[in-house]
Every structure is written in C-alpha cells, then in structure tokens.
Motif scaffolding. Structure first.
Motif, PDB file in Angstrom:
ATOM      1  N   SER A  50       0.803  -1.225   0.000  1.00 54.47           N
ATOM      2  CA  SER A  50       0.000   0.000   0.000  1.00 54.47           C
ATOM      3  C   SER A  50       0.837   1.277   0.000  1.00 54.47           C
ATOM      4  N   ILE A  51       2.161   1.143  -0.084  1.00 56.91           N
ATOM      5  CA  ILE A  51       3.012   2.333  -0.004  1.00 56.91           C
ATOM      6  C   ILE A  51       3.384   2.891  -1.371  1.00 56.91           C
ATOM      7  N   ILE A  52       2.898   2.247  -2.432  1.00 60.61           N
ATOM      8  CA  ILE A  52       3.220   2.725  -3.774  1.00 60.61           C
ATOM      9  C   ILE A  52       2.659   4.131  -3.982  1.00 60.61           C
ATOM     10  N   ASP A  53       3.493   5.031  -4.507  1.00 61.21           N
ATOM     11  CA  ASP A  53       3.107   6.414  -4.833  1.00 61.21           C
ATOM     12  C   ASP A  53       2.643   7.213  -3.617  1.00 61.21           C
ATOM     13  N   THR A  54       3.118   6.867  -2.431  1.00 60.87           N
ATOM     14  CA  THR A  54       2.717   7.594  -1.226  1.00 60.87           C
ATOM     15  C   THR A  54       3.594   8.799  -0.944  1.00 60.87           C
ATOM     16  N   GLU A  55       4.699   8.932  -1.680  1.00 62.01           N
ATOM     17  CA  GLU A  55       5.616  10.070  -1.543  1.00 62.01           C
ATOM     18  C   GLU A  55       6.227  10.163  -0.136  1.00 62.01           C
ATOM     19  N   TYR A  57       9.079   8.874   0.635  1.00 55.94           N
ATOM     20  CA  TYR A  57      10.511   9.089   0.397  1.00 55.94           C
ATOM     21  C   TYR A  57      10.685  10.252  -0.567  1.00 55.94           C
ATOM     22  N   PRO A  58      11.627  11.171  -0.322  1.00 56.17           N
ATOM     23  CA  PRO A  58      12.714  11.151   0.666  1.00 56.17           C
ATOM     24  C   PRO A  58      12.401  11.873   1.978  1.00 56.17           C
ATOM     25  N   PHE A  59      11.122  12.215   2.230  1.00 61.47           N
ATOM     26  CA  PHE A  59      10.786  12.897   3.482  1.00 61.47           C
ATOM     27  C   PHE A  59      11.096  12.028   4.695  1.00 61.47           C
ATOM     28  N   PHE A  60      10.943  10.698   4.520  1.00 61.59           N
ATOM     29  CA  PHE A  60      11.343   9.745   5.550  1.00 61.59           C
ATOM     30  C   PHE A  60      12.480   8.892   5.000  1.00 61.59           C
ATOM     31  N   PRO A  61      13.495   8.606   5.810  1.00 59.66           N
ATOM     32  CA  PRO A  61      14.548   7.681   5.350  1.00 59.66           C
ATOM     33  C   PRO A  61      13.988   6.268   5.243  1.00 59.66           C
ATOM     34  N   ILE A  62      14.674   5.419   4.510  1.00 59.98           N
ATOM     35  CA  ILE A  62      14.194   4.064   4.284  1.00 59.98           C
ATOM     36  C   ILE A  62      14.000   3.318   5.603  1.00 59.98           C
ATOM     37  N   TRP A  63      14.965   3.469   6.515  1.00 60.66           N
ATOM     38  CA  TRP A  63      14.828   2.757   7.794  1.00 60.66           C
ATOM     39  C   TRP A  63      13.613   3.267   8.567  1.00 60.66           C
ATOM     40  N   TRP A 125      12.886  -3.510  -3.798  1.00 57.32           N
ATOM     41  CA  TRP A 125      12.477  -2.356  -4.611  1.00 57.32           C
ATOM     42  C   TRP A 125      12.749  -1.056  -3.852  1.00 57.32           C
ATOM     43  N   MET A 126      12.454  -1.057  -2.565  1.00 55.24           N
ATOM     44  CA  MET A 126      12.614   0.123  -1.727  1.00 55.24           C
ATOM     45  C   MET A 126      14.073   0.575  -1.665  1.00 55.24           C
ATOM     46  N   PHE A 127      14.988  -0.376  -1.579  1.00 49.92           N
ATOM     47  CA  PHE A 127      16.405  -0.043  -1.425  1.00 49.92           C
ATOM     48  C   PHE A 127      17.087   0.209  -2.768  1.00 49.92           C
ATOM     49  N   THR A 128      16.631  -0.441  -3.826  1.00 49.42           N
ATOM     50  CA  THR A 128      17.314  -0.314  -5.115  1.00 49.42           C
ATOM     51  C   THR A 128      16.795   0.848  -5.959  1.00 49.42           C
ATOM     52  N   ASP A 129      15.513   1.173  -5.828  1.00 49.56           N
ATOM     53  CA  ASP A 129      14.943   2.229  -6.664  1.00 49.56           C
ATOM     54  C   ASP A 129      13.775   2.904  -5.936  1.00 49.56           C
ATOM     55  N   PRO A 130      14.032   3.581  -4.823  1.00 49.65           N
ATOM     56  CA  PRO A 130      12.950   4.114  -3.990  1.00 49.65           C
ATOM     57  C   PRO A 130      12.076   5.159  -4.673  1.00 49.65           C
ATOM     58  N   TYR A 131      12.661   5.962  -5.561  1.00 46.86           N
ATOM     59  CA  TYR A 131      11.871   7.024  -6.195  1.00 46.86           C
ATOM     60  C   TYR A 131      10.745   6.460  -7.052  1.00 46.86           C
ATOM     61  N   LEU A 133       9.197   3.726  -6.522  1.00 43.66           N
ATOM     62  CA  LEU A 133       8.213   3.110  -5.634  1.00 43.66           C
ATOM     63  C   LEU A 133       7.330   4.162  -4.976  1.00 43.66           C
ATOM     64  N   PHE A 134       7.922   5.236  -4.517  1.00 44.78           N
ATOM     65  CA  PHE A 134       7.193   6.211  -3.714  1.00 44.78           C
ATOM     66  C   PHE A 134       6.704   7.436  -4.492  1.00 44.78           C
ATOM     67  N   THR A 135       7.227   7.643  -5.697  1.00 47.56           N
ATOM     68  CA  THR A 135       6.889   8.869  -6.425  1.00 47.56           C
ATOM     69  C   THR A 135       6.055   8.545  -7.666  1.00 47.56           C
ATOM     70  N   PRO A 136       4.889   9.186  -7.817  1.00 50.00           N
ATOM     71  CA  PRO A 136       4.064   8.967  -9.012  1.00 50.00           C
ATOM     72  C   PRO A 136       4.787   9.444 -10.276  1.00 50.00           C
ATOM     73  N   ASP A 137       4.511   8.780 -11.373  1.00 53.40           N
ATOM     74  CA  ASP A 137       5.014   9.189 -12.695  1.00 53.40           C
ATOM     75  C   ASP A 137       6.530   9.138 -12.808  1.00 53.40           C
ATOM     76  N   VAL A 138       7.163   8.343 -11.956  1.00 53.86           N
ATOM     77  CA  VAL A 138       8.612   8.152 -12.071  1.00 53.86           C
ATOM     78  C   VAL A 138       8.867   6.716 -12.489  1.00 53.86           C
ATOM     79  N   GLU A 139       9.501   6.543 -13.631  1.00 53.87           N
ATOM     80  CA  GLU A 139       9.781   5.198 -14.135  1.00 53.87           C
ATOM     81  C   GLU A 139      11.022   4.644 -13.452  1.00 53.87           C
ATOM     82  N   GLY A 140      10.939   3.370 -13.083  1.00 50.26           N
ATOM     83  CA  GLY A 140      12.054   2.745 -12.398  1.00 50.26           C
ATOM     84  C   GLY A 140      13.058   2.151 -13.361  1.00 50.26           C
ATOM     85  N   SER A 141      14.270   2.020 -12.895  1.00 46.01           N
ATOM     86  CA  SER A 141      15.317   1.405 -13.701  1.00 46.01           C
ATOM     87  C   SER A 141      15.242  -0.120 -13.631  1.00 46.01           C
TER      88      SER A 141
END
Length: 214
Positions: A50-55, A57-63, A125-131, A133-141
């Motif tokens: 349920s955390i997809i596109d919740t934005e 990150y980066p307001f909160f660190p991964i940990w 996914w969270m550690f390798t390409d967080p943007y 996962l958490f940011t709408p309209d951002v394509e992952g590598s």
C-alpha cells in the motif's frame, strides 16, 4: 483431521491450498497470541503493498519507513482484523452461521499470510529504486523487478479473497456462496457510505469555497 496431520500442519504453507483445513486447525488448536503473530507478520506485507506512490521518500529515510510499516502492522493490522471480524460475525449469523467472534478473528488472521511473500520484493524495490516506488510518474530502472512485484501483488490479493471466502465458510459452517455474500454485503455498504460521505464533504467544500469567493 488426525493427530499426525495436526502436528505436520504449518498454516503459513497449508493456507494456500487448504484454507478450510488450516482455518479449522487454527480455530481449534491455536490461541489468540498465535493469531496476533500471524497478523503482525502478514500485515507488514499488506502495508508494503500500500506504499506505492505515497511520496514518503525522501521525506522519511528508508529505515524510518520500515519502522513505520512494522508499527502499522502491529497497531492497525490488529485493529483492522478485530473490526473486520466484528462485521463478518453478525452478517454470517444472518445466513445461519454458527461461528463465534473468537473463531472468526482467528480464522481471518490467515488471510494476511499470502502477503508475506511480497515483503522481500518490496524491500528490494525500496532499497534499489525508492523514487519509482514512492513517487508517481517516475519510471524505475529495475523494470523486471517492478513488473514481478506488481503482478505478484495482484495474484496475492485475488487469492486472499478466495481464502477469505473459505475461512468464513469454515468458521460459520456455511456454504461458499453464503460466505461470499457475507464478505460482499459489508463491502457494498462501506462503498455506499464512502460515496455518500465523499459527496457530502464535496458539497460542503464547494459551499465554503463559494462563500469565501464573495
């Protein structure tokens, strides 16, 4: 279920293909603490999905996000299961179900188990390409990882619905169709209430906006 089957039954594995047998085993032979353990572990996966596109990150660190997921699974997972059981229990009684609230609570804890398999995928996914996962309209590598994770999420969600029907049917000792409607009725009611509340708030918002516009 004989004694040998009881000893060899692992709910985390058996619930996938034998949800009714697993539900009966948990209801008859496991206590509330065991169900709470299942809920806490399973809902980590639920909240991961349920955390997809919740934005966050980066307001909160991964940990920090990981700690938040664990907290939500402990607090909101248990409350959600308790509240959901409180709804399903009396509706099942309308279909002449015989399950107790405690049986429903323990049985419904099983529906979160399939989400456990999603945890490592979302963490990777969270550690390798967080943007992405958490940011709408951002394509992952890591496109392959994203596709696999999302596909698994859909499959797990559908299978959890199947497990839910089987668990309620076993707990209430009713047919699968009656169990299906036991799930459907509160879903429809809450959807209608949500729409009514949304429209009501929208009308209030428009009225307030119009008032201040003048």
């Amino acid at each position: 279920m004989n004694e040998q089957e009881q000893q060899n039954l692992n709910p985390f594995l058996s619930v996938w293909l034998h949800p009714k047998k697993t539900a009966r085993y948990v209801m008859d032979h496991k206590g509330i603490p065991y169900s709470l353990f299942i809920i806490i572990i399973g809902y980590i996966g639920v909240f991961c999905a349920s955390i997809i596109d919740t934005e966050l990150y980066p307001f909160f660190p991964i940990w920090g996000i990981l700690i938040l997921l664990i907290f939500c699974s402990v607090f909101f997972g248990i409350i959600s299961n308790a509240f959901y059981s409180l709804i399903v229990w009396p509706i099942g009684k309308m279909f002449k179900g015989v399950g107790t609230y405690q049986e429903i609570f323990k049985g419904l804890s099983l529906i979160s188990i399939p989400y456990v398999i999603l945890i490592p995928f979302y963490i990777i996914w969270m550690f390798t390409d967080p943007y992405s996962l958490f940011t709408p309209d951002v394509e992952g590598s890591s496109l392959l990882l994203v596709i696999i994770t999302l596909l698994l999420t859909v499959v797990v969600t559908v299978w959890c619905i199947v497990i839910s029907v089987a668990v309620i049917a076993e707990a209430h000792q009713i047919s699968n169709w009656k169990a299906f409607f036991t799930l459907l009725i509160p879903t429809v009611i809450f959807t209608i209430l949500f729409i009514i509340v949304f429209i009501f708030l929208a009308i209030i918002g428009i009225a307030i906006g119009s008032f201040f516009a003048y």
